[in-house]
Design a protein around this motif. Structure first.
Motif, PDB file in Angstrom:
ATOM      1  N   MET A 136       0.825  -1.202   0.000  1.00  0.00           N
ATOM      2  CA  MET A 136       0.000   0.000   0.000  1.00  0.00           C
ATOM      3  C   MET A 136       0.863   1.257   0.000  1.00  0.00           C
ATOM      4  O   MET A 136       1.847   1.339   0.737  1.00  0.00           O
ATOM      5  CB  MET A 136      -0.907   0.011   1.233  1.00  0.00           C
ATOM      6  N   ASP A 137       0.483   2.230  -0.832  1.00  0.00           N
ATOM      7  CA  ASP A 137       1.144   3.534  -0.789  1.00  0.00           C
ATOM      8  C   ASP A 137       1.037   4.074   0.626  1.00  0.00           C
ATOM      9  O   ASP A 137      -0.035   3.986   1.248  1.00  0.00           O
ATOM     10  CB  ASP A 137       0.477   4.514  -1.752  1.00  0.00           C
ATOM     11  N   THR A 138       2.125   4.629   1.130  1.00  0.00           N
ATOM     12  CA  THR A 138       2.183   5.090   2.512  1.00  0.00           C
ATOM     13  C   THR A 138       2.819   6.463   2.558  1.00  0.00           C
ATOM     14  O   THR A 138       3.773   6.729   1.830  1.00  0.00           O
ATOM     15  CB  THR A 138       2.998   4.085   3.371  1.00  0.00           C
ATOM     16  N   ILE A 139       2.297   7.322   3.425  1.00  0.00           N
ATOM     17  CA  ILE A 139       2.866   8.645   3.650  1.00  0.00           C
ATOM     18  C   ILE A 139       2.956   8.854   5.161  1.00  0.00           C
ATOM     19  O   ILE A 139       2.035   8.511   5.897  1.00  0.00           O
ATOM     20  CB  ILE A 139       2.046   9.755   2.942  1.00  0.00           C
ATOM     21  N   VAL A 140       4.096   9.369   5.613  1.00  0.00           N
ATOM     22  CA  VAL A 140       4.377   9.510   7.043  1.00  0.00           C
ATOM     23  C   VAL A 140       4.387  10.978   7.436  1.00  0.00           C
ATOM     24  O   VAL A 140       5.001  11.802   6.751  1.00  0.00           O
ATOM     25  CB  VAL A 140       5.751   8.882   7.380  1.00  0.00           C
ATOM     26  N   ASP A 141       3.735  11.277   8.549  1.00  0.00           N
ATOM     27  CA  ASP A 141       3.748  12.645   9.054  1.00  0.00           C
ATOM     28  C   ASP A 141       5.123  12.965   9.643  1.00  0.00           C
ATOM     29  O   ASP A 141       5.705  12.172  10.383  1.00  0.00           O
ATOM     30  CB  ASP A 141       2.672  12.846  10.124  1.00  0.00           C
ATOM     31  N   ASP A 142       5.616  14.158   9.309  1.00  0.00           N
ATOM     32  CA  ASP A 142       6.942  14.599   9.762  1.00  0.00           C
ATOM     33  C   ASP A 142       7.099  14.592  11.275  1.00  0.00           C
ATOM     34  O   ASP A 142       8.200  14.389  11.795  1.00  0.00           O
ATOM     35  CB  ASP A 142       7.227  16.016   9.251  1.00  0.00           C
ATOM     36  N   ALA A 143       6.021  14.817  12.018  1.00  0.00           N
ATOM     37  CA  ALA A 143       6.106  14.921  13.478  1.00  0.00           C
ATOM     38  C   ALA A 143       6.645  13.646  14.121  1.00  0.00           C
ATOM     39  O   ALA A 143       7.282  13.706  15.176  1.00  0.00           O
ATOM     40  CB  ALA A 143       4.736  15.263  14.066  1.00  0.00           C
TER      41      ALA A 143
END
Length: 186
Positions: A136-143
């Motif tokens: 699955m495409d995944t995006i991570v929050d910078d925090a």
């Protein structure tokens, strides 16, 4: 006893009673997740905790600061295409912002039935924040990267994976990172 394990089987004894042996944890963790962590060479520990029903409850029960618990939020567009947002447990995904960033204006939260179809080897509501293991495409929050250590659901409501910031960065190296969440009011 409790062990911290590295890929290849090297384990060392650790004092906390809640930490499980690598062998025991690997048997109850979804194989897609444990195999993905192994292939990536990620060093981690697995912690047992009392059964929980939400990421906020997991953080409280496991005595983990909620900003250190990476939760998964699965969203989909009107065509059924999915993306996993990985954010701190005490934050909410800014869905509008994420949709604009990805060029997918119709993003909305996936329902429980869809999550069961996408993650059949995980307990309902305990999807690990490692969408890549399921393709699955995944995006991570910078925090999340501001923490010295991070915790991730292990696919059930009874275990957490703990890893250092360095290992989390290595795990998430190939996915997109951005400011995609807003803190919740306390």
């Amino acid at each position: 006893g409790a062990f911290a394990c590295r890929p290849g089987g090297a384990c060392e004894r650790r004092p906390p009673a809640a930490w499980r042996s690598f062998k025991e944890a690997a048997m109850s963790m979804p194989s897609r997740l444990s195999n993905y962590l192994l292939r990536r060479g990620i060093r981690y520990e697995v912690m047992s905790h009392t059964h929980s029903h939400s990421s906020a409850e997991t953080a409280r029960i496991a005595h983990v600061p909620p900003h250190q618990l990476a939760k998964s939020v699965v969203l989909e567009d009107d065509d059924g295409g999915c993306v996993m947002a990985v954010v701190p447990a005490d934050a909410r995904v800014n869905v509008g912002l994420l949709g604009r960033m990805l060029g997918r204006d119709s993003l909305h939260l996936s329902d429980e039935q869809r999550l069961c179809e996408l993650f059949p080897d995980c307990d309902r509501g305990a999807v690990p924040a490692v969408g890549m293991a399921w393709g699955m495409d995944t995006i991570v929050d910078d925090a999340l990267e501001q923490n010295a250590e991070l915790f991730i659901e292990a696919g059930d409501h009874d275990m957490l994976i703990r890893m250092s910031q360095q290992q989390f960065r290595e795990l998430m190296r190939d996915v997109q990172h951005a400011g995609i969440c807003r803190a919740t009011a306390h």
